[in-house]
Motif scaffolding. Structure first.
Motif, PDB file in Angstrom:
ATOM      1  N   SER A 128       0.805  -1.219   0.000  1.00  0.00           N
ATOM      2  CA  SER A 128       0.000   0.000   0.000  1.00  0.00           C
ATOM      3  C   SER A 128       0.840   1.272   0.000  1.00  0.00           C
ATOM      4  O   SER A 128       0.283   2.371  -0.132  1.00  0.00           O
ATOM      5  CB  SER A 128      -0.988   0.006   1.170  1.00  0.00           C
ATOM      6  N   CYS A 148      -0.763   6.205  -3.823  1.00  0.00           N
ATOM      7  CA  CYS A 148      -1.132   6.625  -2.481  1.00  0.00           C
ATOM      8  C   CYS A 148      -0.872   8.117  -2.407  1.00  0.00           C
ATOM      9  O   CYS A 148       0.277   8.557  -2.592  1.00  0.00           O
ATOM     10  CB  CYS A 148      -0.313   5.885  -1.427  1.00  0.00           C
ATOM     11  N   ARG A 162      -5.147   5.108  -2.927  1.00  0.00           N
ATOM     12  CA  ARG A 162      -5.229   5.043  -1.467  1.00  0.00           C
ATOM     13  C   ARG A 162      -5.066   6.443  -0.922  1.00  0.00           C
ATOM     14  O   ARG A 162      -4.151   7.173  -1.288  1.00  0.00           O
ATOM     15  CB  ARG A 162      -4.142   4.137  -0.897  1.00  0.00           C
ATOM     16  N   THR A 196      -9.137   3.153  -1.582  1.00  0.00           N
ATOM     17  CA  THR A 196      -8.886   2.587  -0.264  1.00  0.00           C
ATOM     18  C   THR A 196      -8.827   3.748   0.715  1.00  0.00           C
ATOM     19  O   THR A 196      -7.957   4.617   0.607  1.00  0.00           O
ATOM     20  CB  THR A 196      -7.560   1.810  -0.223  1.00  0.00           C
ATOM     21  N   THR A 216      -8.038   5.110   4.282  1.00  0.00           N
ATOM     22  CA  THR A 216      -7.284   4.827   5.500  1.00  0.00           C
ATOM     23  C   THR A 216      -7.841   5.673   6.633  1.00  0.00           C
ATOM     24  O   THR A 216      -7.949   6.896   6.513  1.00  0.00           O
ATOM     25  CB  THR A 216      -5.795   5.157   5.305  1.00  0.00           C
TER      26      THR A 216
END
Length: 305
Positions: A111, A200, A226, A256, A258
């Motif tokens: 990730s 990310c 992410r 995604t 977090t």
């Protein structure tokens, strides 16, 4: 649009979780299990992922397994930066993944992986190409960190700051795009690895780079992103307005989310790395964000018809 929820970020790194408060991660395990179950109660189709670990440490995964955390999750994740912060060589990537596969049957996501331009921009270009050779096809998700350099005025989210020496300043040079908005040589090459490679990218509260990020990601062919929603930020004025705008702009990507960062007034210690006073509050935040941005789904066994 929300394909996964990641519970915390780098929980085995003291820049993100305080080991003096929780030396054996018992409090973290309690919090993570509660959050995972809360997410599943709202939408069991959302993949639940353990926050990417940094360093890559099989003993930490064993600890989480022993405390029952992995029984409530669908995947684990790792972060690797061998050309900047880790004490291993880039060619060891396959071995590092094998170490985690040896202790869990869950899928292992990458990730965060990246290379800074702190020393030279050519190092990042070579690092992207070599990293792709080593990890392509070896993880369900590969998310490159990051699209943008971190602006110098913002400061990196780390407990050590200048005490880290050059390690601290590398935080500001991880992007494919410089702080002034100009592309680095790696940017054009990155498109050769999408959509397998996602990105990310952390967005700060009311981040002015959001629209530009969306445009660049579409141009590069990025599919998987992410990012994060900060529990601490949720207490700011107009927090939901910012969260709504961010998620609306990211609607064309598989995201995604977090969930991390303890609000100072809700931690055992007044710091974002602290275990919370009431772990159920973090679980409630996760569930509320999933309901708001992924919606409720029928309660059923994950994967069942």
């Amino acid at each position: 649009m929300i394909e996964a929820a990641m519970i915390w970020n780098e929980p085995n790194n003291k820049s993100h979780w305080d080991p003096e408060i929780d030396p054996d991660w018992t409090l973290f395990a309690e919090m993570a299990i509660g959050a995972a179950d809360a997410i599943a109660s709202v939408n069991p189709d959302v993949t639940r992922v353990l926050g990417g670990i940094s360093p890559i440490d099989a003993l930490f995964i064993r600890n989480m397994q022993g405390k029952g955390v992995l029984d409530h999750l669908d995947a684990v994740a790792v972060h690797g930066f061998p050309l900047d912060w880790n004490l291993w060589k880039v060619d060891e990537w396959p071995d590092k993944l094998d170490e985690i596969h040896a202790v869990t049957d869950l899928p292992v996501w990458i990730s965060e992986v990246g290379v800074s331009t702190f020393g030279a921009e050519e190092v990042q270009l070579w690092g992207l190409q070599r990293t792709a050779e080593l990890i392509s096809g070896r993880a369900p998700r590969i998310q490159w960190y990051s699209l943008f350099d971190l602006p110098q005025a913002w400061g990196a989210t780390t407990r050590h700051k200048e005490a880290e020496g050059s390690s601290y300043y590398r935080h500001f040079y991880m992007g494919l795009i410089r702080e002034d908005g100009t592309p680095k040589p790696t940017l054009e090459k990155f498109g050769d690895y999408t959509p397998e490679f996602g990105l990310c990218q952390w967005f700060h509260f009311e981040d002015p780079r959001l629209d530009e990020a969306v445009a660049w990601m579409k141009r590069l062919g990025v599919k998987h992103l992410r990012t994060g929603l900060s529990w601490a930020d949720s207490f700011r004025p107009n927090a939901l307005g910012w969260f709504d705008r961010q998620m609306e702009k990211l609607a064309d990507f598989d995201v995604t989310l977090t969930f991390c960062f303890t609000p100072e007034h809700r931690g055992i210690a007044p710091h974002h790395t602290s275990a919370p006073l009431v772990p159920e509050e973090f679980a409630a935040f996760c569930a509320a964000m999933i309901e708001r941005y992924a919606g409720r789904a029928e309660h059923r066994i994950k994967g069942a018809a």
